[in-house]
Design an enzyme around this catalytic site. Structure first.
Site, short mmCIF file in Angstrom:
data_model
loop_
_atom_site.label_atom_id
_atom_site.label_comp_id
_atom_site.label_asym_id
_atom_site.label_seq_id
_atom_site.Cartn_x
_atom_site.Cartn_y
_atom_site.Cartn_z
N ASN A 8 -10.07 -5.35 -3.01
CA ASN A 8 -9.40 -4.26 -3.72
C ASN A 8 -7.90 -4.39 -3.48
O ASN A 8 -7.40 -4.00 -2.42
CB ASN A 8 -9.93 -2.91 -3.19
CG ASN A 8 -9.22 -1.73 -3.80
OD1 ASN A 8 -8.49 -1.87 -4.79
ND2 ASN A 8 -9.41 -0.55 -3.22
N TRP A 9 -7.22 -4.92 -4.46
CA TRP A 9 -5.78 -5.17 -4.29
C TRP A 9 -4.93 -3.91 -4.41
O TRP A 9 -3.74 -3.93 -4.11
CB TRP A 9 -5.29 -6.17 -5.34
CG TRP A 9 -5.72 -7.57 -5.11
CD1 TRP A 9 -6.50 -8.05 -4.08
CD2 TRP A 9 -5.38 -8.70 -5.92
NE1 TRP A 9 -6.66 -9.40 -4.22
CE2 TRP A 9 -5.99 -9.83 -5.34
CE3 TRP A 9 -4.63 -8.87 -7.09
CZ2 TRP A 9 -5.86 -11.11 -5.88
CZ3 TRP A 9 -4.51 -10.13 -7.63
CH2 TRP A 9 -5.12 -11.24 -7.02
N LYS A 10 -5.52 -2.85 -4.95
CA LYS A 10 -4.75 -1.61 -5.18
C LYS A 10 -3.53 -1.94 -6.06
O LYS A 10 -3.62 -2.81 -6.92
CB LYS A 10 -4.38 -0.95 -3.86
CG LYS A 10 -5.62 -0.83 -2.95
CD LYS A 10 -5.42 0.00 -1.73
CE LYS A 10 -6.73 0.04 -0.95
NZ LYS A 10 -6.69 0.89 0.23
N HIS A 94 -12.75 5.78 -5.77
CA HIS A 94 -12.07 5.43 -4.52
C HIS A 94 -11.39 6.68 -3.97
O HIS A 94 -10.87 7.50 -4.73
CB HIS A 94 -11.05 4.31 -4.77
CG HIS A 94 -10.52 3.74 -3.49
ND1 HIS A 94 -9.56 4.39 -2.75
CD2 HIS A 94 -10.84 2.62 -2.81
CE1 HIS A 94 -9.31 3.67 -1.66
NE2 HIS A 94 -10.07 2.59 -1.67
N GLU A 96 -8.62 7.15 -2.66
CA GLU A 96 -7.21 7.32 -3.06
C GLU A 96 -7.11 7.98 -4.43
O GLU A 96 -6.22 8.78 -4.70
CB GLU A 96 -6.49 5.95 -3.04
CG GLU A 96 -6.21 5.52 -1.61
CD GLU A 96 -6.09 4.02 -1.42
OE1 GLU A 96 -5.98 3.27 -2.41
OE2 GLU A 96 -6.11 3.59 -0.25
N GLU A 166 -16.97 4.11 2.50
CA GLU A 166 -15.59 3.98 2.96
C GLU A 166 -15.13 5.28 3.62
O GLU A 166 -14.62 6.19 2.94
CB GLU A 166 -14.67 3.68 1.78
CG GLU A 166 -14.90 2.33 1.15
CD GLU A 166 -13.59 1.75 0.62
OE1 GLU A 166 -13.32 0.59 0.91
OE2 GLU A 166 -12.85 2.46 -0.07
N GLY A 172 -7.03 1.57 5.67
CA GLY A 172 -5.62 1.22 5.90
C GLY A 172 -5.08 1.67 7.24
O GLY A 172 -3.86 1.69 7.43
N SER A 212 -10.48 -0.96 6.82
CA SER A 212 -9.93 -1.81 7.88
C SER A 212 -10.82 -3.00 8.23
O SER A 212 -10.90 -3.41 9.39
CB SER A 212 -9.59 -0.98 9.13
OG SER A 212 -8.57 -0.04 8.81
N GLY A 233 -9.40 -4.08 1.50
CA GLY A 233 -8.08 -3.81 0.94
C GLY A 233 -7.06 -4.77 1.51
O GLY A 233 -6.93 -5.93 1.08
N GLY A 234 -6.32 -4.32 2.51
CA GLY A 234 -5.20 -5.08 3.07
C GLY A 234 -5.51 -6.54 3.37
O GLY A 234 -4.72 -7.43 3.05
P1 PGA Z 1 -8.37 -1.40 3.77
O1 PGA Z 1 -8.75 -0.69 2.39
O2 PGA Z 1 -9.27 -2.62 3.91
O3 PGA Z 1 -6.93 -1.77 3.64
O4 PGA Z 1 -8.62 -0.42 4.87
C1 PGA Z 1 -10.07 -0.63 1.94
C2 PGA Z 1 -10.14 0.12 0.64
O5 PGA Z 1 -9.35 1.06 0.43
O6 PGA Z 1 -10.99 -0.18 -0.21
#
Ligand code: PGA
Length: 255
Positions: A8-10, A94, A96, A166, A172, A212, A233-234
């Site tokens: 997930n590159w956001k 998600h 966010e 999640e 994050g 994470s 994500g990251g």
């Molecule tokens: P993260 O994000 O791996 O940076 O914690 C995961 C996500 O939001 O899907």
């Protein structure tokens, strides 16, 4: 069941950066074995990513959709538009988007229905906040999110549905859930989804852990009996480190 690891590159990467990443990741493809990989770039880069990845087994996903097929929805993208690009997956709900864009349970439900009607595979995100966890309401929150998203969905069309557990406090923050917490939540999710959609889904439902995840801890999640992949994500933003993470996952399940 095969692992499914989604990146997930956001809101990261231009078209040029996406093309460079995709060119690097296909070189590594043979190292991924039978792990299913999905890259979810921003909308603007999906077309270019699809061009670069067209002869590879790496799949593409979008990070959101609108629930309508078309109409007066300025700034939105529909399932039909993604389907045309050959996109296979879409992240829905998600945290966010739930939090920052005020996405409602009803909208998430309608997005799931829209995605499935076009044969797109939803990656439905569920998970509790830190205060919900501290109050001991994790299961209750997950149940509510699953019910509102899935009740009324045509059971004949749920093939390919993925649920990502999640926990919001893990996203994050560098503070991943413990393997025990991830397993408990994933097991709970599996049983609730079976209740809601029927036991036909059992053999094909993949529950991912997200929050994470990195190349050091991925092994502890994918070896869990109820977890079949991760939403990353990251640690997915650099092709090299994402490749290392996928290889670590592959090694963990084949050991
Ligand atoms: P993260 O994000 O791996 O940076 O914690 C995961 C996500 O939001 O899907």
């Amino acid at each position: 069941m095969k692992l499914l690891i989604a990146a997930n590159w956001k809101m990261h990467k231009t078209v040029a950066e996406t093309e460079e990443y995709c060119r690097s990741i296909i070189v590594e493809e043979k190292l991924f074995g039978d792990v299913d990989i999905v890259i979810c770039p921003p909308f603007t880069a999906l077309f270019s990513a699809a061009e670069v990845l067209k002869n590879s087994s790496i799949k593409l996903g979008a990070q959101n959709i609108h629930w309508a097929e078309k109409g007066a929805y300025t700034g939105e993208i529909s399932s039909a538009m993604l389907f045309e690009l050959g996109i296979e997956y879409v992240i829905i709900g998600h945290s966010e988007r739930r939090r920052l864009m005020a996405e409602s349970d009803q909208q998430i439900h309608d997005k799931i229905a829209a995605a499935l009607s076009y044969g797109l595979k939803p990656i439905l995100c569920v998970g509790e906040s830190e205060s919900e966890r501290n109050r001991g309401t994790t299961d209750h929150v997950i149940e509510k999110q699953l019910k509102s998203a899935l009740v009324g969905i045509d059971q004949a069309k749920t093939s390919g549905l993925v649920i990502a557990y999640e926990p919001i406090w893990a996203i994050g923050t560098g503070k991943a859930a413990t393997a025990e917490d991830a397993e408990n939540a994933a097991r709970y999710i599996r049983s609730k989804v079976e209740n809601l959609l029927g036991s036909r889904i059992t053999g094909e439902l993949r529950v991912q852990y997200g929050g994470s995840v990195n190349s050091e801890n991925i092994g502890s999640f994918v070896e869990l009996p109820s977890v079949h992949g991760a939403l990353v994500g990251g640690a997915s933003l650099e092709a090299d480190s994402f490749s290392t993470l996928v290889q670590a996952a592959r090694k963990a399940v084949h050991n």
